[in-house]
Design a protein around this motif. Sequence first.
Motif, mmCIF file in Angstrom:
data_model
loop_
_atom_site.group_PDB
_atom_site.id
_atom_site.type_symbol
_atom_site.label_atom_id
_atom_site.label_comp_id
_atom_site.label_asym_id
_atom_site.label_seq_id
_atom_site.Cartn_x
_atom_site.Cartn_y
_atom_site.Cartn_z
ATOM 1 N N VAL A 1 -8.618 7.398 4.553
ATOM 2 C CA VAL A 1 -7.205 7.027 4.519
ATOM 3 C C VAL A 1 -6.416 8.068 5.303
ATOM 4 N N ALA B 1 -7.633 10.758 1.923
ATOM 5 C CA ALA B 1 -8.696 10.276 1.034
ATOM 6 C C ALA B 1 -9.901 9.938 1.895
ATOM 7 N N GLU C 1 -13.268 3.360 -3.822
ATOM 8 C CA GLU C 1 -12.436 4.494 -4.216
ATOM 9 C C GLU C 1 -11.332 4.762 -3.197
ATOM 10 N N ALA C 2 -11.682 4.780 -1.913
ATOM 11 C CA ALA C 2 -10.693 5.096 -0.883
ATOM 12 C C ALA C 2 -9.651 3.989 -0.745
ATOM 13 N N ALA D 1 -8.702 1.898 -3.082
ATOM 14 C CA ALA D 1 -7.837 1.980 -4.273
ATOM 15 C C ALA D 1 -6.776 3.064 -4.094
ATOM 16 N N HIS D 2 -7.172 4.192 -3.517
ATOM 17 C CA HIS D 2 -6.222 5.284 -3.258
ATOM 18 C C HIS D 2 -5.142 4.792 -2.281
ATOM 19 N N TYR D 3 -5.542 4.105 -1.253
ATOM 20 C CA TYR D 3 -4.581 3.598 -0.268
ATOM 21 C C TYR D 3 -3.631 2.575 -0.906
ATOM 22 N N GLU D 4 -4.159 1.667 -1.686
ATOM 23 C CA GLU D 4 -3.314 0.667 -2.327
ATOM 24 C C GLU D 4 -2.314 1.318 -3.276
ATOM 25 N N ALA D 5 -2.734 2.347 -3.979
ATOM 26 C CA ALA D 5 -1.829 3.074 -4.877
ATOM 27 C C ALA D 5 -0.719 3.765 -4.077
ATOM 28 N N MET D 6 -1.069 4.337 -2.906
ATOM 29 C CA MET D 6 -0.078 4.960 -2.036
ATOM 30 C C MET D 6 0.969 3.937 -1.580
#
Length: 234
Positions: free
Chosen positions: A210, A218, A224-225, A227-232
């Motif tokens: 990310v 990330a 995992e990566a 999910a981190h991007y979607e949360a951002m």
Amino acid sequence: MIQLQGVSVRVPVPGAPGQGWGTRTLLEDITLDLPERRVAFVGANGSGKSTLLRLLNGLVVASSGRVLVDGLDPASDGKGVRRRVGFVFTDPLSQLVMPTPLEDVELSLRRTIRDRSHRRDAARALLAARGLDHVAEQSIYDLSGGERQLAALTAVLAVDPAILVADEPTTLLDLRNRLVLRRVLTELDQQVVLATHDLDLAADADRVLVVDGGRIVADGAPGEAIAHYEAMMA
């Protein structure tokens, strides 16, 4: 293997009136080894992911740090790197330079197949393998977006690069053609490194990174990566 060692990219930008020029940082201190067969970069527009991809074949040169592709530096051996790295752009019309797909693939084959008739036969065979034999001699402007992207991909792969770099290759495609291109990219023997907004395409990768604000924020397995991007983005 692709390696980035402390790479930053800065470009000049005009300052306020009377203050001359300043600089803008597009990438900041990126250090990566990318041995995986499938690597995807995701990030918002302007995050730096396209700049990062363009480092890999010398379209962009690092302001500091070093880029290595199988030990070759694009800044000093751009020709050697471009023999190893094929690049697919978002808009295929930006790289389809000949009037028809057949002529474009023939152009790619000129260095390796000298005989014109043999070159044309080889180009036809490559297009047929991508299901494009029926449009081989049509104007590129009469092709669908998916046909154009597959034609551009065929021309790039005709020289058998070891690495394929693709910058948002599905952005201009409808669902059917996104699925076709996704399958083609999955089946390639080459290492594939891509930047994309298509999270389903990113999920096919072995590793997802990310990019945000010119930095890697990330890096890991796709689930995992992403999910981190979607949360951002939320």
